[in-house]
Design a protein around this motif. Structure first.
Motif, PDB file in Angstrom:
ATOM      1  N   PRO A  36       0.834  -1.215   0.000  1.00 37.53           N
ATOM      2  CA  PRO A  36       0.000   0.000   0.000  1.00 37.53           C
ATOM      3  C   PRO A  36       0.863   1.257   0.000  1.00 37.53           C
ATOM      4  CG  PRO A  36       0.028  -1.000   2.179  1.00 37.53           C
ATOM      5  CD  PRO A  36       0.742  -1.957   1.272  1.00 37.53           C
ATOM      6  N   TRP A  37       0.448   2.230  -0.812  1.00 33.76           N
ATOM      7  CA  TRP A  37       1.171   3.492  -0.903  1.00 33.76           C
ATOM      8  C   TRP A  37       0.356   4.656  -0.323  1.00 33.76           C
ATOM      9  CZ3 TRP A  37       5.321   4.929  -4.832  1.00 33.76           C
ATOM     10  CH2 TRP A  37       6.177   3.853  -5.033  1.00 33.76           C
ATOM     11  N   VAL A  38      -0.932   4.694  -0.647  1.00 30.60           N
ATOM     12  CA  VAL A  38      -1.778   5.809  -0.224  1.00 30.60           C
ATOM     13  C   VAL A  38      -3.127   5.248   0.222  1.00 30.60           C
ATOM     14  CG1 VAL A  38      -2.966   7.914  -0.939  1.00 30.60           C
ATOM     15  CG2 VAL A  38      -0.647   7.469  -1.758  1.00 30.60           C
ATOM     16  N   VAL A  39      -3.648   5.789   1.314  1.00 30.04           N
ATOM     17  CA  VAL A  39      -4.977   5.429   1.810  1.00 30.04           C
ATOM     18  C   VAL A  39      -5.877   6.662   1.709  1.00 30.04           C
ATOM     19  CG1 VAL A  39      -6.306   4.634   3.792  1.00 30.04           C
ATOM     20  CG2 VAL A  39      -4.026   3.696   3.370  1.00 30.04           C
ATOM     21  N   ILE A  40      -7.020   6.512   1.067  1.00 36.63           N
ATOM     22  CA  ILE A  40      -7.982   7.598   0.879  1.00 36.63           C
ATOM     23  C   ILE A  40      -9.225   7.292   1.713  1.00 36.63           C
ATOM     24  CG2 ILE A  40      -9.442   8.806  -0.782  1.00 36.63           C
ATOM     25  CD1 ILE A  40      -6.507   9.429  -1.093  1.00 36.63           C
ATOM     26  N   ARG A  41      -9.647   8.272   2.502  1.00 38.82           N
ATOM     27  CA  ARG A  41     -10.857   8.119   3.325  1.00 38.82           C
ATOM     28  C   ARG A  41     -11.919   9.103   2.851  1.00 38.82           C
ATOM     29  NH1 ARG A  41      -6.549   7.935   7.005  1.00 38.82           N
ATOM     30  NH2 ARG A  41      -6.308   5.882   7.989  1.00 38.82           N
ATOM     31  N   SER A  42     -13.141   8.604   2.760  1.00 35.00           N
ATOM     32  CA  SER A  42     -14.241   9.441   2.290  1.00 35.00           C
ATOM     33  C   SER A  42     -15.506   9.135   3.092  1.00 35.00           C
ATOM     34  CB  SER A  42     -14.499   9.211   0.793  1.00 35.00           C
ATOM     35  OG  SER A  42     -14.908   7.872   0.556  1.00 35.00           O
ATOM     36  N   PHE A  43     -16.413  10.097   3.091  1.00 35.53           N
ATOM     37  CA  PHE A  43     -17.691   9.931   3.790  1.00 35.53           C
ATOM     38  C   PHE A  43     -18.720  10.802   3.087  1.00 35.53           C
ATOM     39  CE2 PHE A  43     -20.610  11.203   7.312  1.00 35.53           C
ATOM     40  CZ  PHE A  43     -21.209   9.957   7.468  1.00 35.53           C
ATOM     41  N   ASP A  44     -19.797  10.164   2.605  1.00 41.32           N
ATOM     42  CA  ASP A  44     -20.808  10.905   1.854  1.00 41.32           C
ATOM     43  C   ASP A  44     -22.028  11.271   2.691  1.00 41.32           C
ATOM     44  OD1 ASP A  44     -21.887   8.413   2.192  1.00 41.32           O
ATOM     45  OD2 ASP A  44     -22.070   7.949   0.051  1.00 41.32           O
ATOM     46  N   GLY A  45     -22.044  10.898   3.960  1.00 38.65           N
ATOM     47  CA  GLY A  45     -23.156  11.238   4.832  1.00 38.65           C
ATOM     48  C   GLY A  45     -24.335  10.298   4.723  1.00 38.65           C
ATOM     49  N   LEU A  46     -24.339   9.382   3.779  1.00 41.27           N
ATOM     50  CA  LEU A  46     -25.447   8.454   3.587  1.00 41.27           C
ATOM     51  C   LEU A  46     -25.139   7.056   4.100  1.00 41.27           C
ATOM     52  CD1 LEU A  46     -26.484   9.507  -0.026  1.00 41.27           C
ATOM     53  CD2 LEU A  46     -27.451  10.283   2.149  1.00 41.27           C
ATOM     54  N   PRO A  48     -21.676   4.362   5.822  1.00 42.31           N
ATOM     55  CA  PRO A  48     -20.499   4.379   6.698  1.00 42.31           C
ATOM     56  C   PRO A  48     -19.295   4.980   5.980  1.00 42.31           C
ATOM     57  CG  PRO A  48     -20.907   2.171   5.856  1.00 42.31           C
ATOM     58  CD  PRO A  48     -22.071   2.995   5.435  1.00 42.31           C
ATOM     59  N   PRO A  49     -18.314   5.460   6.727  1.00 44.34           N
ATOM     60  CA  PRO A  49     -17.093   5.984   6.102  1.00 44.34           C
ATOM     61  C   PRO A  49     -16.426   4.914   5.236  1.00 44.34           C
ATOM     62  CG  PRO A  49     -17.171   6.571   8.417  1.00 44.34           C
ATOM     63  CD  PRO A  49     -18.293   5.603   8.194  1.00 44.34           C
ATOM     64  N   ARG A  50     -15.854   5.379   4.165  1.00 41.37           N
ATOM     65  CA  ARG A  50     -15.229   4.474   3.197  1.00 41.37           C
ATOM     66  C   ARG A  50     -13.732   4.719   3.175  1.00 41.37           C
ATOM     67  NH1 ARG A  50     -15.945   5.070  -3.302  1.00 41.37           N
ATOM     68  NH2 ARG A  50     -14.726   3.245  -3.938  1.00 41.37           N
ATOM     69  N   GLU A  51     -12.974   3.634   3.082  1.00 39.33           N
ATOM     70  CA  GLU A  51     -11.508   3.725   3.035  1.00 39.33           C
ATOM     71  C   GLU A  51     -11.001   2.915   1.844  1.00 39.33           C
ATOM     72  OE1 GLU A  51      -9.002   3.699   6.720  1.00 39.33           O
ATOM     73  OE2 GLU A  51      -8.245   1.842   5.834  1.00 39.33           O
ATOM     74  N   VAL A  52     -10.228   3.547   0.983  1.00 39.00           N
ATOM     75  CA  VAL A  52      -9.669   2.910  -0.214  1.00 39.00           C
ATOM     76  C   VAL A  52      -8.149   2.937  -0.106  1.00 39.00           C
ATOM     77  CG1 VAL A  52      -9.517   2.939  -2.727  1.00 39.00           C
ATOM     78  CG2 VAL A  52     -11.644   3.624  -1.590  1.00 39.00           C
ATOM     79  N   THR A  53      -7.532   1.759  -0.246  1.00 37.15           N
ATOM     80  CA  THR A  53      -6.074   1.650  -0.197  1.00 37.15           C
ATOM     81  C   THR A  53      -5.540   1.484  -1.614  1.00 37.15           C
ATOM     82  OG1 THR A  53      -6.151   0.616   1.986  1.00 37.15           O
ATOM     83  CG2 THR A  53      -4.129   0.352   0.718  1.00 37.15           C
ATOM     84  N   LEU A  54      -4.643   2.366  -2.007  1.00 35.68           N
ATOM     85  CA  LEU A  54      -4.017   2.311  -3.331  1.00 35.68           C
ATOM     86  C   LEU A  54      -2.663   1.632  -3.221  1.00 35.68           C
ATOM     87  CD1 LEU A  54      -4.835   5.939  -4.536  1.00 35.68           C
ATOM     88  CD2 LEU A  54      -5.988   3.823  -5.221  1.00 35.68           C
ATOM     89  N   SER A  55      -2.498   0.567  -3.957  1.00 36.46           N
ATOM     90  CA  SER A  55      -1.207  -0.132  -3.966  1.00 36.46           C
ATOM     91  C   SER A  55      -0.224   0.622  -4.859  1.00 36.46           C
ATOM     92  CB  SER A  55      -1.402  -1.552  -4.473  1.00 36.46           C
ATOM     93  OG  SER A  55      -1.818  -1.544  -5.832  1.00 36.46           O
ATOM     94  N   GLY A  56       1.017   0.158  -4.843  1.00 39.44           N
ATOM     95  CA  GLY A  56       2.025   0.795  -5.685  1.00 39.44           C
ATOM     96  C   GLY A  56       1.703   0.679  -7.161  1.00 39.44           C
ATOM     97  N   GLY A  57       1.139  -0.472  -7.567  1.00 37.27           N
ATOM     98  CA  GLY A  57       0.782  -0.640  -8.966  1.00 37.27           C
ATOM     99  C   GLY A  57      -0.323   0.298  -9.398  1.00 37.27           C
TER     100      GLY A  57
END
Length: 203
Positions: A36-46, A48-57
């Protein structure tokens, strides 16, 4: 002659070490592409919070092609000599700089949220945070170091090979001329195998 023959094993060992370094660099890039290189967290209010992990590829799509290129270079070293080996060493040096740039770029980029959100297909309106993971970038920088070491060793191997060939020509040619001269004097120019000069004459 003794000096030239002593250089040949050194040249072979340098080539083998360079091949091993290229294989290690290619393997390190493959590992970096999975980490994993970068983790992105988001929440749209509708939901649960969402977390996306971006790998190096996913973060850098060039990692795997560069790994394949380094692996191909390790195989191609067997078949090239002379100026082709120097050209390959120069190409590998450029590749090592590109690999190092990919690794250092994670540290140098001021904000990874914008690019990470784009890669993760997350709207900037729902983005709540981002996080960097430096293990993959560190492995990438280590791979760049191995590739650069391989390029230096191959360049030295090509230079030693040229020196060994010129040294061999320097010592063999006068002896061959003396042998041909003796053959012409004794046999009137009859074609026969040149005699090996004595050690005292060679020295």
């Amino acid at each position: 002659m003794a000096e030239a023959s002593a250089r040949r094993p050194d040249r072979r060992w340098m080539t083998r070490i360079a091949q091993a370094a290229l294989v290690v660099a290619a393997g390190a890039l493959w590992v970096a592409s999975r980490l994993p290189w970068v983790v992105i967290r988001s929440f749209d209010g509708l939901g649960p919070p969402r977390e996306v992990t971006l790998s190096g590829g996913a973060w850098s799509t060039a990692l795997l092609p560069l790994a394949i290129l380094l692996l191909a270079g390790a195989v191609a070293v067997i078949a090239v000599r002379g100026w082709l080996l120097r050209a390959m060493a120069g190409l590998l040096a450029v590749v090592s700089l590109a690999v190092g740039y990919l690794g250092i770029g994670l540290w140098a980029l001021p904000d990874v949220a914008l690019r990470g959100a784009e890669l993760a297909h997350v709207s900037m309106l729902t983005l709540v945070g981002s996080e960097r993971r430096y293990a993959g970038a560190g492995v990438t920088v280590a791979a760049a170091a191995f590739a650069l070491i391989a390029a230096v060793l191959l360049m030295r191997s090509a230079s030693d090979g040229g020196a060994a060939r010129s040294g061999a020509t320097k010592y063999v040619t006068p002896a061959t001329r003396r042998s041909i001269a003796r053959r012409d004097d004794a046999g009137g120019g009859t074609l026969e195998r040149p005699q090996t000069p004595e050690i005292s004459e060679r020295m």
